[in-house]
Design an enzyme around this catalytic site. Structure first.
Site, PDB file in Angstrom:
ATOM      1  N   HIS A 121      25.530  -5.277   6.372  1.00  0.00           N
ATOM      2  CA  HIS A 121      26.687  -5.954   5.794  1.00  0.00           C
ATOM      3  C   HIS A 121      27.122  -5.124   4.583  1.00  0.00           C
ATOM      4  O   HIS A 121      26.305  -4.461   3.959  1.00  0.00           O
ATOM      5  CB  HIS A 121      26.217  -7.349   5.353  1.00  0.00           C
ATOM      6  N   ASP A 170      17.519  -8.078   3.424  1.00  0.00           N
ATOM      7  CA  ASP A 170      18.664  -8.970   3.277  1.00  0.00           C
ATOM      8  C   ASP A 170      18.467 -10.092   4.298  1.00  0.00           C
ATOM      9  O   ASP A 170      18.664  -9.903   5.495  1.00  0.00           O
ATOM     10  CB  ASP A 170      19.942  -8.172   3.549  1.00  0.00           C
ATOM     11  N   GLN A 224      21.042 -13.967   6.951  1.00  0.00           N
ATOM     12  CA  GLN A 224      21.240 -14.521   8.297  1.00  0.00           C
ATOM     13  C   GLN A 224      19.915 -14.868   8.974  1.00  0.00           C
ATOM     14  O   GLN A 224      19.911 -15.275  10.133  1.00  0.00           O
ATOM     15  CB  GLN A 224      22.000 -13.510   9.177  1.00  0.00           C
ATOM     16  N   LYS A 270      24.491 -20.535   3.453  1.00  0.00           N
ATOM     17  CA  LYS A 270      24.324 -20.290   4.883  1.00  0.00           C
ATOM     18  C   LYS A 270      23.202 -21.138   5.469  1.00  0.00           C
ATOM     19  O   LYS A 270      23.007 -21.188   6.679  1.00  0.00           O
ATOM     20  CB  LYS A 270      24.055 -18.807   5.142  1.00  0.00           C
ATOM     21  N   CYS A 289      32.755  -8.062   7.536  1.00  0.00           N
ATOM     22  CA  CYS A 289      32.217  -7.294   6.412  1.00  0.00           C
ATOM     23  C   CYS A 289      31.119  -6.344   6.874  1.00  0.00           C
ATOM     24  O   CYS A 289      30.110  -6.161   6.198  1.00  0.00           O
ATOM     25  CB  CYS A 289      31.707  -8.203   5.304  1.00  0.00           C
TER      26      CYS A 289
END
Lengths: 420, 150
Positions: free
Chosen positions: A137, A214, A217, A240, A378
């Site tokens: 991302h 990261d 997600q 999220k 993104c």
């Protein structure tokens, strides 16, 4: 764990929790859009919020609103307790070794920027290398580019295969004595790919290289155990994972957080100030400058409670079954091409329709009450890798159903009728 | 569904499938690139201008039905217009797709551009409809750098 394999063994994962009761917890899901029941499939962008999260924020502002850590009055004590209780909940949720390893930040992006600046700026120099993947991302690319401009370090990008999976062999080759940090996505927002995080970390650690994941997600969709992963840093956002916007977490191993200088100055990051010298507070407060997003942290704590009550294993199994069903149904639509077909995926279905731009797909589906995302998500390098300017993306959360998948498939067929 | 039919009118679908003046132009007097980074739409506008009059206009690019049809329709109405008339059209077209309620009035007629009036029910798509026009504006202003609608 290999979620895909477990899902295959539990054909009735829908029984893991009562989906209708779960849906009833989410006020936004109870509405119509363009006269149709809302089918919300843009969860990778942000998830809807359950009532307990909304009520926790409401409660704070109605009863406990005060600044934290300083005052001696009752409201401040309650606010402080709720804020720090949220830290304990997050610690438990990701199995951090100590509560001090949980730093509240604005979100994944800020967490990554914090590491880039506080960890990277003093440690890196010209010629040093930072390793990323081709599926990152933008928020896990640009902070490192800024760092490279400041230090003369360079980015190295691990390629991905046509399914959207990390090329581990290439990764091994790119890990070098010059590598100072690996920053990689745990699960890709544009492709759904779940990266082999343990493998990535083991290989890096074998060379003495720390790893940032990261997890934006990943955390909402599967159990995450930072000690089991042995990652050095882990970044994620509350919004999220059915929590509020504007709050997120940087997990960092104690040894690193101790050694890192503050990221911003002011507020709780200070022990004492004179014009000659300022003494900094200990982690995590060293990194929580200014009045933090107190309500947000409390809302995040409520989101953690909500997810834990369902059980992240159950959430993972449920979403995996849903996503497998959706893949099967959508694969039958003529002209539909999936972008991202990794073996291990979270519930993200990115696709293109032959001869139709994703934005037209998005507008037509919206008129059927179906919210999906269209664009480059993104992650422009991912789009370039697959030679598409944009994709349509349906992404699932724990409250989505097979009936909604059927509605999506019917909606995509309408696109063909209108524009085909 | 009616709003959708208004948006994706036959004329628009036709222009999307068979965009008019879709070609590069050699020896163009002006050209500019437009880009909507959020949706990936790209358009390049080529102009031949003589004595302030647009003698030829063409475009290339890729994007959604709305952006491509809008660019195609734009090239059709621009030929023979002065730069000033083109800018005026842009203003009126912008009003048309954002529902500023001035369509029909005096001045240069919007003509076939009116098929894009359905866009006003889709605020998120206004950028798609106006990308080619913003790019035209940049070309007329002799700005050679890329414009974006973000």
């Amino acid at each position: 764990m290999t979620i895909g394999n477990i899902a295959a063994k539990v054909p009735m994962a829908g029984r893991l929790f009562d989906i209708e009761r779960v849906r009833a917890d989410f006020p936004t899901l109870q509405q119509q859009v363009h006269g149709r029941p809302l089918v919300y499939l843009d969860n990778a962008a942000t998830a809807q919020k359950p009532r307990p999260v909304i009520e926790a924020i409401d409660h704070y502002y109605q009863w406990d609103n005060a600044n934290i850590h300083r005052a001696v009055h009752q409201l401040s004590e309650r606010a402080t307790q709720a804020y720090e209780a949220a830290r304990d909940k997050v610690q438990r949720f990701i199995n951090a070794a100590q509560r001090e390893e949980v730093v509240f930040v604005r979100g994944t992006t800020e967490a990554i920027n914090l590491v880039a600046q506080s960890f990277g700026r003093n440690r890196l120099q010209a010629g040093d290398e930072i390793l990323l993947s081709h599926m990152e991302h933008h928020s896990n690319i640009v902070p490192w580019q800024l760092l490279c401009e400041q230090t003369g370090a360079v980015l190295k990008v691990v390629p991905i295969n046509d399914a959207g999976e990390l090329r581990l062999d290439e990764y091994e080759k790119l890990l070098s004595p010059r590598t100072r940090l690996v920053a990689m996505v745990h699960a890709s927002n544009a492709l759904g790919t779940i990266n082999p995080a343990r493998e990535i970390i083991k290989l890096a650690h074998a060379q003495g290289v720390p790893v940032l994941l990261d997890g934006a997600q990943a955390v909402p969709h599967m159990p995450v155990d930072v000690q089991e992963l042995d990652c050095d840093f882990y970044a994620f956002s509350a919004h999220k994972m059915v929590g509020p916007t504007g709050i997120g977490v940087l997990y960092g191993k104690g040894q690193w957080l101790e050694a890192m200088p503050p990221y911003q100055g002011g507020g709780d990051m200070i022990l004492s100030v004179s014009f000659d010298k300022t003494l900094y507070n200990d982690p995590p407060y060293k990194f929580e400058a200014g009045t933090p997003h107190i309500a947000g942290a409390i809302g995040l704590g409520a989101a953690v409670d909500y997810l834990e009550a369902l059980g992240m294993e159950n959430v993972a199994l449920y979403e995996q079954e849903l996503s497998a069903y959706a893949t099967e149904v959508l694969a039958q639509i003529p002209g539909l091409r999936f972008i991202g077909t990794a073996q291990e995926k979270v519930g993200v279905l990115s696709f293109t329709l032959e001869g139709v731009h994703p934005h037209d797909v998005g507008t037509i589906l919206d008129h059927e009450g179906i919210a999906i995302r269209t664009g480059h998500h993104c992650a422009q390098p991912v789009m370039d890798r697959f030679g598409v300017p944009a994709t349509a993306r349906a992404s699932f959360a724990l409250y989505n159903t097979k009936a909604e998948v059927d509605a999506l498939a019917a909606g995509i067929k309408r696109v063909g009728e209108l524009l085909g | 569904m009616n709003e959708l039919r208004d948006l994706y009118q036959e004329v628009i679908l036709d222009h999307r499938k068979k965009p008019r003046n879709f070609r590069p132009m050699e020896n163009a007097d002006f050209q500019a690139d437009g880009h909507n980074p959020l949706c990936g739409d790209r358009v390049t506008i080529f102009l031949k201008v003589h004595d302030g009059v647009i003698e030829d206009v063409s475009f290339q690019g890729e994007g959604c039905a709305i952006s491509m049809a809008s660019a195609s329709l734009m090239t059709e109405v621009l030929k023979g217009k002065t730069s000033q008339e083109a800018e005026e059209l842009f203003g009126r077209f912008h009003d048309l797709v954002t529902d500023n309620g001035t369509q029909g009035g005096e001045g240069v007629s919007l003509g076939k551009l009116e098929v894009l009036a359905g866009v006003r029910e889709f605020p998120m798509r206004v950028k798609c409809a106006t990308l080619a026009w913003h790019t035209l504006h940049a070309a007329l202003e002799h700005k050679n750098q890329a414009v974006t609608t973000e």
